[in-house]
Design an enzyme around this catalytic site. Structure first.
Site, PDB file in Angstrom:
ATOM      1  N   ARG A 109       0.850  -1.200   0.000  1.00 28.77           N
ATOM      2  CA  ARG A 109       0.000   0.000   0.000  1.00 28.77           C
ATOM      3  C   ARG A 109       0.882   1.245   0.000  1.00 28.77           C
ATOM      4  O   ARG A 109       0.577   2.250  -0.622  1.00 28.77           O
ATOM      5  CB  ARG A 109      -0.916   0.013   1.245  1.00 28.77           C
TER       6      ARG A 109
ATOM      7  N   LYS B 191      -9.093   8.176 -18.502  1.00 27.99           N
ATOM      8  CA  LYS B 191      -9.454   8.807 -19.767  1.00 27.99           C
ATOM      9  C   LYS B 191      -8.261   8.818 -20.731  1.00 27.99           C
ATOM     10  O   LYS B 191      -7.724   7.775 -21.047  1.00 27.99           O
ATOM     11  CB  LYS B 191     -10.001  10.203 -19.465  1.00 27.99           C
TER      12      LYS B 191
ATOM     13  N   ASP C  48      -8.180  20.311 -12.999  1.00 29.31           N
ATOM     14  CA  ASP C  48      -8.480  18.961 -13.494  1.00 29.31           C
ATOM     15  C   ASP C  48      -8.210  18.999 -14.996  1.00 29.31           C
ATOM     16  O   ASP C  48      -8.968  19.608 -15.758  1.00 29.31           O
ATOM     17  CB  ASP C  48      -9.945  18.621 -13.174  1.00 29.31           C
TER      18      ASP C  48
ATOM     19  N   TYR D   6     -17.224  18.056 -13.834  1.00 27.39           N
ATOM     20  CA  TYR D   6     -17.713  16.685 -13.863  1.00 27.39           C
ATOM     21  C   TYR D   6     -18.708  16.484 -12.711  1.00 27.39           C
ATOM     22  O   TYR D   6     -18.444  16.894 -11.574  1.00 27.39           O
ATOM     23  CB  TYR D   6     -16.516  15.729 -13.756  1.00 27.39           C
TER      24      TYR D   6
END
Ligand SMILES: Cc1ncc(COP(=O)(O)O)c(C=O)c1O
Length: 378
Positions: free
Chosen positions: A46, A194, A169, A98
């Site tokens: 992690r 994306k 973003d 978004y």
């Protein structure tokens, strides 16, 4: 090194154990230590993973940042960045982002004593006059789905005046077309789902920073909260960014062809794309980006007309998401922006007839023929 070279090589060395040119998928949960406190810099997966780290270094180089941290999704990266804000602080957001970002801010993080305000940010002067005090400014440019352009350099000056952070973003443009850190932004966020991954086969996110204090916090938070990007997804995105420069050239070329075609169609009321010379953000877009992208929205006037088109297309796939090599088409009002209320969508101009297309890398003639067939059926 040039951008395409960085895409292919940054963050990656041949594997020291075998010479493998491609960074391996380190599919392990832990690392064997030589003794107490003696190890090779890796303790638990992690906290550290070499595949993820290679991707983080790659993305930091592409965005021109000092470091980057990858998370399990774009929303997890967004959430991580928002932990830089404390209760009592105020976040201002460009007004059509978004839907998931809007949902996270208004329905989750607002519970923790952070105030959120959504403001039109495409006129930096008017924004400065209207915004009041804030501690963090969050923008998308071009905005989703109405493709308004925000002036990153001007808004960074507006944020700096208030000692506030500017976060961009950059999912719609990718660093191939726009590099916000060089324009004054403090942090860049992506849904790597994306354009960065580009192949519609992974969900992920990244925050790229320049300030070492932000790097330290985001790494600490990555380990503390644990919403990390998996080794396999990290490897997929690393493979994706190798062709980012190439793919974005094709997206750009096809985006222009499709935008111009759509604008010539009588059944379409309006086409939103910042590459039109009469788009209000055209001059700023030309100055701050090296292209206009392949994200286009268009208004068919009614939900029925939009539904007819979306149910008739074949090559253009009806689905949530964007930035894949395949052309994707969607209905913001019921899909990406369903988290907004009808009144909020009406106020923003996200009409029921609005369709958003993420133009892929197929032959442009095939995309146009598919759209023509679907428009004939409307
Ligand atoms: C501009 C933008 N930012 C962030 C996100 C969220 O990313 P993810 O779906 O990877 O969580 C999306 C998703 O569609 C997006 O379009």
């Amino acid at each position: 090194m040039g951008f395409a070279t960085e895409c292919i090589h940054a963050g990656q060395e041949p594997d020291p154990a075998t010479g493998a040119i491609i960074t391996p998928i380190f599919q392990t949960s832990t690392y064997v230590q030589e003794g107490l406190g003696r190890h090779k810099g890796y303790e638990y997966a992690r906290t550290q993973n070499p595949t993820r780290r290679a991707l983080e270094k790659n993305l930091a180089a592409l965005e021109g940042g000092s470091d980057a941290y990858c998370y399990a999704s774009g929303m997890a990266a967004t959430n991580a960045v928002l932990t830089l804000v404390k209760a009592g602080q105020r976040v201002v957001v460009s007004d059509n982002v978004y839907g998931g970002t809007h949902r996270l801010f208004t329905k989750v993080l607002a519970h923790y004593g952070v105030e959120f305000a959504f403001l039109e940010a495409s006129d930096a002067g008017a924004f400065d006059a209207a915004a009041g005090r804030f501690d963090l400014l969050w923008i998308e440019t071009p905005t989703n789905p109405l493709m308004k352009v925000c002036d990153i350099a001007a808004l960074s000056a507006v944020a700096r005046k208030r000692n506030a952070l500017l976060v961009v973003d950059n999912t719609f443009m990718s660093p191939a077309l726009q590099r916000p850190l060089a324009l004054g932004a403090d942090i860049v966020v992506h849904s790597t789902t994306k354009f960065l991954n580009g192949h519609s086969d992974s969900v992920g996110g990244v925050a790229v920073v320049k300030d070492p204090a932000h790097a330290q916090w985001l790494q600490f938070y990555q380990n503390a909260a644990g919403a990390i990007l998996s080794p396999f997804d990290s490897w997929l995105v690393l493979r994706g960014t190798k062709t980012l420069a190439l793919r974005m050239r094709q997206h750009e070329e096809n985006g222009k062809r499709v935008a111009e075609y759509l604008r010539g169609q009588a059944k379409i009321r309006k086409v939103y794309w910042p590459g039109f010379t009469d788009h209000p953000g055209y001059v700023v877009q030309r100055r701050q980006a090296s292209g206009f992208g392949s994200m286009i929205s268009f208004d068919l006037g009614s939900r029925e007309a939009a539904a007819r088109l979306l149910e008739t297309v074949r090559l253009c796939s009806l689905g949530e998401s964007l930035g894949g090599i395949e052309t994707l088409i969607s209905h913001p009002a019921t899909m990406t922006h369903a988290g907004y209320t009808q009144a909020e969508r009406d106020a923003l101009g996200i009409s029921d007839g609005l369709v958003r297309i993420s133009v892929g890398c197929e032959d442009a003639e095939d995309i146009l023929a598919d759209l023509q067939r679907a428009l004939d059926a409307v």
